[in-house]
Design an enzyme around this catalytic site. Sequence first.
Site: not given
Ligand SMILES: [Zn+2]
Lengths: 641, 641
Positions: B205, B210, B282, B319, B601-602, B604-606
């Site tokens: 073994e 095994e 992967c 994996c 614009p940008g 944070g209005k939305t």
């Molecule tokens: Zn994999």
Amino acid sequence: METHPSLAVKWSCPDLTIYAGEVTIGEEDRNKMDSKKRKLEKTRITEAACALLNSGGGLIAMQMTNKSEHPVEMGQDLEKSLRELIMSPNMQAFFETKQQEDQFYIFVKSWSCRPEDGSTKPRICSLGSSLYCRSITSKVAMDSREAFEFLKDKKACIKYRPTDDGAPPAKIPRAMCQNSLESNPAFEIFQSKKLEYGQCLLFSESTSIEFKQFSTKHVQAYMKNIIPEYISAFANTQGGYLFIGVDDKRIILGCPKDNVDRDSLKTVANETISKVPVFHFCSSKDKDKVSYETRVIDVFQEGNLYGYLCVIKVEPFCCAVFSEAPISWMVDKEKGVYRLNTEEWVRMMVDFGPEASSKDLSKDFECQLSLCNSPPHCRPVYSKKGLQHKVDLQQRLFQVSPDCLKYTPESLWKELCSQHKRLKGLVKQQIRSFSCGLLILYRSWAVDLNLKEKQEVICDALLIAQNSPPILYTILGEQDEQGQDYCNHTAFTLKQKLVNTGGYTGRVCVMTKVLCLSSQNNIETNGGSVSPINYPSSYNLANIQEMQDLLQALVIVLLNFRSFLSDQLGCEILNLLTAQQYEILSKSLRKTRELFVHGLPGSGKTIIAMKIMEKIRNTFHCETDSILYICENQPLRDFIR
Amino acid sequence: METHPSLAVKWSCPDLTIYAGEVTIGEEDRNKMDSKKRKLEKTRITEAACALLNSGGGLIAMQMTNKSEHPVEMGQDLEKSLRELIMSPNMQAFFETKQQEDQFYIFVKSWSCRPEDGSTKPRICSLGSSLYCRSITSKVAMDSREAFEFLKDKKACIKYRPTDDGAPPAKIPRAMCQNSLESNPAFEIFQSKKLEYGQCLLFSESTSIEFKQFSTKHVQAYMKNIIPEYISAFANTQGGYLFIGVDDKRIILGCPKDNVDRDSLKTVANETISKVPVFHFCSSKDKDKVSYETRVIDVFQEGNLYGYLCVIKVEPFCCAVFSEAPISWMVDKEKGVYRLNTEEWVRMMVDFGPEASSKDLSKDFECQLSLCNSPPHCRPVYSKKGLQHKVDLQQRLFQVSPDCLKYTPESLWKELCSQHKRLKGLVKQQIRSFSCGLLILYRSWAVDLNLKEKQEVICDALLIAQNSPPILYTILGEQDEQGQDYCNHTAFTLKQKLVNTGGYTGRVCVMTKVLCLSSQNNIETNGGSVSPINYPSSYNLANIQEMQDLLQALVIVLLNFRSFLSDQLGCEILNLLTAQQYEILSKSLRKTRELFVHGLPGSGKTIIAMKIMEKIRNTFHCETDSILYICENQPLRDFIR
Ligand SMILES: [Zn+2]
Ligand SMILES: [Zn+2]
């Protein structure tokens, strides 16, 4: 220093070899053994493995008591014990076994914790930490990793604790403030003058309360045995009360007065506790031991004195309390296998190098070898910023190219060949089967490894070749009985330094071969084989990457010197010479006996001078007292002395 | 989703409570139990603890089968099992116990791995990983930490493996290349057509071999039982051969032909292996299973067929291969206690957030809550660089000062007091015993926690005070049967968010109290006590630091919104509103039904518009279909839908 009673260090091969005596190998035969004997054998082998893992790797040699023609597995108990030692099921990473007739070998690679693991393993392996903590109603022995985390926490905790001008830092950890031992329900019993036999306590076991009862008449031996672990557990957690003489059902039984007297109970408890080792990260140093109080309380039965209840109240401790010295071993060819003491063990466990503590260092220097994944003995290595890296240095000094076996330095090879007619043929014959690598020639490797030179040696040649282990050839003019010893000793020192100074983490053993120019047939002194033990093929350098890794470790071995920064930082660090400094050193010593080192201040004159003095000592076998040196440089003088 | 058959989630108190049924408590009584029953109880409690640790903490409630007047310890087997669950002997950090008459409670804090430990613990707790590896001749089950390191390594390994334009990465790990299964000594036997009964194999073994032998007649059940673990072990290590029908002494015995036939042997092996779960880091995704081959070889005895040797050759896997789904539980008030599937489990185990992968993020954003030491459900939280930190936000919105109990926002308090005459006296009476902290008033906390508002509620007030747990007061005009339920539900949601969104790692339970302006005597609906269960004093906020930590978690709960970056980075991250944005949100909604959000614009209005739409939905109980919204903004429309 405690030397191991039954593990011997052998000298017969160029690796660190521990002879572990007679051992039964194989699951089947080990299962038939007397269990006590089996346990002793297991401990012996695990201790040998521990010592080798901590000291650069090597070989455990065993004489098999049982015979088997076919290769056998070790046995489950041995495997399990080794697995626990390395804190991982990945045994293949550190161990390899081999049976050779009735000899059984375990090849052990140096310990190193891979950075992929997040570097949370300690820098050394241990069989036991001797550190305990409380976990609700249990006393738990910390395994190596838990001990490491505990020590790291303690160290970090102390570091960030403010101290006002040299005053010792506050002793009680944060968590404890709200939880004084005086508010514990056990405190009332602790203060009692007398108690009734058979009385039931109104509180149960907890993180800070433990009940012990025993039936033995040998009260003192019993107490010496159990007390240290409980003291360690309580002191490392939040303090507590150890009751000796209360059973699991909380009934007070006491120690009968016939078995022991009042005073001796107290004396044995106090003496045992006074021997418990402690380690301080804080400014208390060794002077402060565990804070505790022992009380012996009379237990009465129907109005008559029946015996005594012994209660030990243990305060929480600022740093670490051990039940005994931790169980970890190292090995050294001179000292043999020895056990670390508590202080050495803690320092090795939590050694991180200066990285975190010193900002100056990261500004002016570049780290070449950090401690986080290098073998236990390694010191951190730096080079000055802007100078060459170990990778550049290796490329400049020891470049390897695919499909090409080169001699280096070429000038030395030509010089040697012109002096010794048969040298060229002799060496070519030896290395004809290798096609990729380097043959690194030296007048004497010994001198560069800080060993004494042997006058009869024409040259030493280190072969670093693909599909081969490193081989050190010692070339003699005439046959010499001490030749093989010299070669073995040099090869062994080189291997140790590659791992322990150079930080090489692969499998490595430097094989040896003595060649003789005068003899017709160059039969090696050890009977044709490079080593008496056939190393597994995993010890061969498999590819250029592995050769480069080894050569970069060699660069550190050959070019390192102790940095003057070491004293400033309070921990040893190494710097690297530049390639130019190294070339001056390796060429000029034999050509001229007068050498002036000149250069601008700070350009490294002192360093070069110190290295030269060291070489002179090794080359010309000078005793320290018999060298006349004239200098006005303090560190140089101190070093030579 | 696999729901737990015997663990019920209770609704009676404002914490997550698992009712674990009847349990025997105490070392002495547990030792007397039937061992099978004891083990079942232990597993049930450990599973409940696992579910709570992974889900923000809570309470395990048990009915004691045994009676005890005095407080009792849990029992060593329970303690040990819980210790293994948290991978540390420091039980006090996560568990606290209490006996209240015949009820026994375990208070469980949310799991989090402290950064001092080097963050090498997984993000969730498990009873078993179902991951195996080979360790020389053993198959070793990886514990939670080993599994974590194994998965981290695999993930890192895949990440750095080069792929050429979408081609799947190489499948064979580096270490395996030199060690093909075809060069293994077992390969020759694997290829045999027939073998002799009693023949001794010439190899033993090893890591890749095994031998299994069995005496049972139930060959199929035996194989279904043993095969998955060996497949996992071989595939996760370096592949190998499983021999079924060879004993420990390497003798070929085979499975007698009377017990099983050739085809069914092969079928049962293949069917079992096909069910083994795998996880890919992967690009193979789920399509690629373990690569293996089963051979059934005839075993002859004196010329006659005796039986069959079954050999399974397993290739190393790219994996992770599991023997079955990992054993880890979570809990949810709606779903109950449920077991994670393999995919969920791996993702939770190795969740590190985007820190390492995204350089853009570290350039433009500052990390407010990283995953490395926050509870399992937490997402990383960022704020834009240059804007306020959670610490600044807490100081601005929820400042605490020593020796001062403040109402906030003050304007709301004044407004409420002017509308409701008795309010001031009623609240003052409640909080008169607290001297340091904050009473945070809201028209309705429910709206801000994304729950439905209750129209009858005048206001909700959250008390964060020293020496008290957080308390949520729900103030009603008239007595209301559903008042306590509403308060409990709000408090529970808040507590869950403080831990699971806000990343609070201290002990926490938000207590509840319903107050009624109309009743003369304000007797609380649950009978005078804030909670039916007395929580330990460790659930009180001990000092200003703990109050600030909790309030910073509250800032994250109230000000977070899902970042648009989440989609880009492929993992969910949260951003924080600015204090100004938050103030607009918390004030303007009730005062006016028309709100124009304008800005550069940008700016944070939305984000503001989206948060407002969410609040409208909760405040006015609108169904998604019945809100008319006009916008030209894609994410806003998608979110509302
Ligand atoms: Zn994999
Ligand atoms: Zn100390």
